[in-house]
Design a protein around this motif. Structure first.
Motif, PDB file in Angstrom:
ATOM      1  N   LEU A 170     -45.114  77.129  92.942  1.00  0.00           N
ATOM      2  CA  LEU A 170     -45.022  75.687  92.688  1.00  0.00           C
ATOM      3  C   LEU A 170     -43.767  75.076  93.318  1.00  0.00           C
ATOM      4  O   LEU A 170     -43.534  73.869  93.184  1.00  0.00           O
ATOM      5  CB  LEU A 170     -45.027  75.419  91.177  1.00  0.00           C
ATOM      6  N   GLU A 171     -42.972  75.914  93.981  1.00  0.00           N
ATOM      7  CA  GLU A 171     -41.759  75.478  94.687  1.00  0.00           C
ATOM      8  C   GLU A 171     -40.785  74.750  93.750  1.00  0.00           C
ATOM      9  O   GLU A 171     -40.191  73.731  94.099  1.00  0.00           O
ATOM     10  CB  GLU A 171     -42.121  74.582  95.872  1.00  0.00           C
ATOM     11  N   ILE A 172     -40.631  75.305  92.538  1.00  0.00           N
ATOM     12  CA  ILE A 172     -39.650  74.762  91.592  1.00  0.00           C
ATOM     13  C   ILE A 172     -38.278  75.295  91.984  1.00  0.00           C
ATOM     14  O   ILE A 172     -38.097  76.512  92.141  1.00  0.00           O
ATOM     15  CB  ILE A 172     -39.977  75.194  90.141  1.00  0.00           C
ATOM     16  N   PRO A 173     -37.296  74.410  92.180  1.00  0.00           N
ATOM     17  CA  PRO A 173     -35.951  74.880  92.553  1.00  0.00           C
ATOM     18  C   PRO A 173     -35.356  75.787  91.467  1.00  0.00           C
ATOM     19  O   PRO A 173     -35.469  75.491  90.269  1.00  0.00           O
ATOM     20  CB  PRO A 173     -35.142  73.587  92.695  1.00  0.00           C
ATOM     21  N   GLU A 174     -34.758  76.880  91.879  1.00  0.00           N
ATOM     22  CA  GLU A 174     -34.110  77.773  90.917  1.00  0.00           C
ATOM     23  C   GLU A 174     -32.876  77.099  90.325  1.00  0.00           C
ATOM     24  O   GLU A 174     -32.332  76.155  90.885  1.00  0.00           O
ATOM     25  CB  GLU A 174     -33.707  79.085  91.604  1.00  0.00           C
ATOM     26  N   GLY A 175     -32.441  77.602  89.161  1.00  0.00           N
ATOM     27  CA  GLY A 175     -31.235  77.066  88.536  1.00  0.00           C
ATOM     28  C   GLY A 175     -31.553  76.339  87.240  1.00  0.00           C
ATOM     29  O   GLY A 175     -32.227  76.892  86.350  1.00  0.00           O
ATOM     30  N   GLU A 176     -31.116  75.101  87.131  1.00  0.00           N
ATOM     31  CA  GLU A 176     -31.226  74.345  85.877  1.00  0.00           C
ATOM     32  C   GLU A 176     -32.675  74.170  85.428  1.00  0.00           C
ATOM     33  O   GLU A 176     -32.988  74.283  84.244  1.00  0.00           O
ATOM     34  CB  GLU A 176     -30.566  72.977  86.025  1.00  0.00           C
ATOM     35  N   LEU A 181     -37.227  75.290  81.584  1.00  0.00           N
ATOM     36  CA  LEU A 181     -38.562  75.841  81.331  1.00  0.00           C
ATOM     37  C   LEU A 181     -38.492  77.044  80.396  1.00  0.00           C
ATOM     38  O   LEU A 181     -39.311  77.196  79.486  1.00  0.00           O
ATOM     39  CB  LEU A 181     -39.211  76.244  82.661  1.00  0.00           C
ATOM     40  N   GLN A 182     -37.493  77.902  80.611  1.00  0.00           N
ATOM     41  CA  GLN A 182     -37.314  79.086  79.770  1.00  0.00           C
ATOM     42  C   GLN A 182     -37.064  78.700  78.314  1.00  0.00           C
ATOM     43  O   GLN A 182     -37.465  79.401  77.385  1.00  0.00           O
ATOM     44  CB  GLN A 182     -36.148  79.923  80.290  1.00  0.00           C
ATOM     45  N   GLN A 183     -36.430  77.550  78.105  1.00  0.00           N
ATOM     46  CA  GLN A 183     -36.141  77.068  76.755  1.00  0.00           C
ATOM     47  C   GLN A 183     -37.323  76.328  76.120  1.00  0.00           C
ATOM     48  O   GLN A 183     -37.219  75.814  75.009  1.00  0.00           O
ATOM     49  CB  GLN A 183     -34.930  76.128  76.789  1.00  0.00           C
ATOM     50  N   GLY A 184     -38.434  76.271  76.850  1.00  0.00           N
ATOM     51  CA  GLY A 184     -39.607  75.601  76.301  1.00  0.00           C
ATOM     52  C   GLY A 184     -39.660  74.116  76.582  1.00  0.00           C
ATOM     53  O   GLY A 184     -40.441  73.377  75.958  1.00  0.00           O
ATOM     54  N   ASP A 189     -40.509  67.383  88.383  1.00  0.00           N
ATOM     55  CA  ASP A 189     -39.990  67.766  89.694  1.00  0.00           C
ATOM     56  C   ASP A 189     -40.932  67.226  90.770  1.00  0.00           C
ATOM     57  O   ASP A 189     -42.145  67.447  90.707  1.00  0.00           O
ATOM     58  CB  ASP A 189     -39.904  69.299  89.780  1.00  0.00           C
ATOM     59  N   LYS A 190     -40.371  66.489  91.713  1.00  0.00           N
ATOM     60  CA  LYS A 190     -41.151  65.921  92.826  1.00  0.00           C
ATOM     61  C   LYS A 190     -42.315  65.077  92.301  1.00  0.00           C
ATOM     62  O   LYS A 190     -43.471  65.224  92.718  1.00  0.00           O
ATOM     63  CB  LYS A 190     -41.667  67.040  93.739  1.00  0.00           C
ATOM     64  N   ASN A 191     -41.967  64.231  91.315  1.00  0.00           N
ATOM     65  CA  ASN A 191     -42.945  63.299  90.732  1.00  0.00           C
ATOM     66  C   ASN A 191     -44.128  63.976  90.055  1.00  0.00           C
ATOM     67  O   ASN A 191     -45.229  63.419  89.963  1.00  0.00           O
ATOM     68  CB  ASN A 191     -43.453  62.317  91.797  1.00  0.00           C
ATOM     69  N   ARG A 192     -43.914  65.191  89.593  1.00  0.00           N
ATOM     70  CA  ARG A 192     -44.977  65.892  88.870  1.00  0.00           C
ATOM     71  C   ARG A 192     -44.394  66.488  87.594  1.00  0.00           C
ATOM     72  O   ARG A 192     -43.227  66.898  87.556  1.00  0.00           O
ATOM     73  CB  ARG A 192     -45.582  67.002  89.738  1.00  0.00           C
TER      74      ARG A 192
END
Length: 309
Positions: A170-176, A181-184, A189-192
């Motif tokens: 899904l080309e989600i940038p790593e990091g924040e 997402l990990q925290q639920g 991202d990118k208007n989606r």
């Protein structure tokens, strides 16, 4: 990965033997020391286990019999002589406060750190609640006039597994964004809108360790220890001494194993052995006849408690 291990500092009942000290157990959770009971001289094996003198430490007392509390004063003095500065929280029955402070005064022990004593008065509840785990207590049965408790270390649920392959697809940038997402937390991202549940699986259970103290088995304790990954339960006598066990409000190996089976625990470790038994295989065989995943504790034994998944 958070480490969780149990170290036995003392595994004998009322009297020490040549190779077994009096009751004391340490649960080391990633460097935080949760100590259960402090039999006389427990600081000796504490030093041998190389657990460290200035770590976050909490001490829990199951009941006020001498083989479970006389080591408190020597332990506190040893920590002071080693220059400890961090405070220690101590939990136990109401008279524990007077026992500790009166003896500190009489023996002129000069502490280098603060101690906070918390009196337990209810029959069950939560003693400590941290971000990742909590300590529960439940009244046990060790005879008329004896206020005694069992304890559980219960980790809270962990986040589900993160599907790194899907996140990259899904080309989600790593990091924040990964962290959210990990925290639920759902992200944009990118208007989606990307829902956490698309990337992160179901929450996974933490681990649970139960410690009985001295007690008769009971329905309350069976419920309290339900689904423990590791149950540490006293096994003072063999089945041949059932009457003695009932008179002294202790447990036999078969009774302990029966409770473990009914409580659906994953693993059972027997401890608090009467000095009358030179060969503990008798107790182990009895317990395994009912609940096979049983083992014997011995001084300085270490058990690593791993995640189920």
């Amino acid at each position: 990965m958070v480490s969780l291990e149990v170290i036995f500092l003392g595994t004998s009942a009322a009297m020490p033997t040549a190779d077994r000290s009096l009751s004391s157990i340490v649960v080391n959770r990633n460097g935080t020391l949760l100590i259960f009971d402090a039999g006389e001289g427990m600081q000796y094996n504490f030093i041998r286990a190389n657990l460290g003198f200035n770590k976050k430490t909490l001490l829990f007392i199951t009941h006020l019999h001498s083989d479970h509390i006389l080591g408190i004063l020597g332990f506190l003095q040893t920590l002071s002589l080693q220059g400890r500065t961090l405070p220690i929280d101590i939990f136990g029955p109401k008279p524990l406060h007077d026992f500790i402070f009166e003896n500190i005064k009489l023996l002129r022990i000069n502490l280098t750190f603060q101690i906070n004593i918390h009196k337990i008065s209810d029959s069950k509840g939560i003693l400590v609640e941290e971000k990742e785990y909590k300590i529960l207590y439940c009244k046990s049965e060790h005879g008329p006039g004896v206020c005694s408790y069992a304890y559980c270390v219960v980790e809270k649920n962990r986040p589900g597994k993160f599907d790194i392959k899907k996140a990259r697809t899904l080309e989600i940038p790593e990091g924040e964004l990964y962290s959210l997402l990990q925290q639920g937390i759902d992200i944009v991202d990118k208007n989606r809108v990307i829902h956490s549940s698309e990337i992160v699986g179901q929450t996974r259970p933490g681990r649970k360790i139960g410690i009985s103290g001295d007690t008769r088995p009971s329905e309350n304790l069976c419920n309290f220890f339900k689904n423990c990954d590791l149950l540490i339960f006293e096994s003072t006598f063999s089945s041949n001494e059932l009457l003695k066990a009932k008179e002294s409000y202790h447990s036999t190996a078969i009774e302990t194993a029966t409770l473990a089976k009914l409580a659906s625990v994953h693993r059972l470790c027997l401890t608090h052995f009467s000095s009358r038994y030179k060969d503990l295989e008798v107790l182990l065989d009895e317990a395994r006849s009912v609940f096979f995943p049983t083992e014997l504790a011995f001084d300085l034994k270490t058990i690593c408690v791993n995640y189920k998944n």
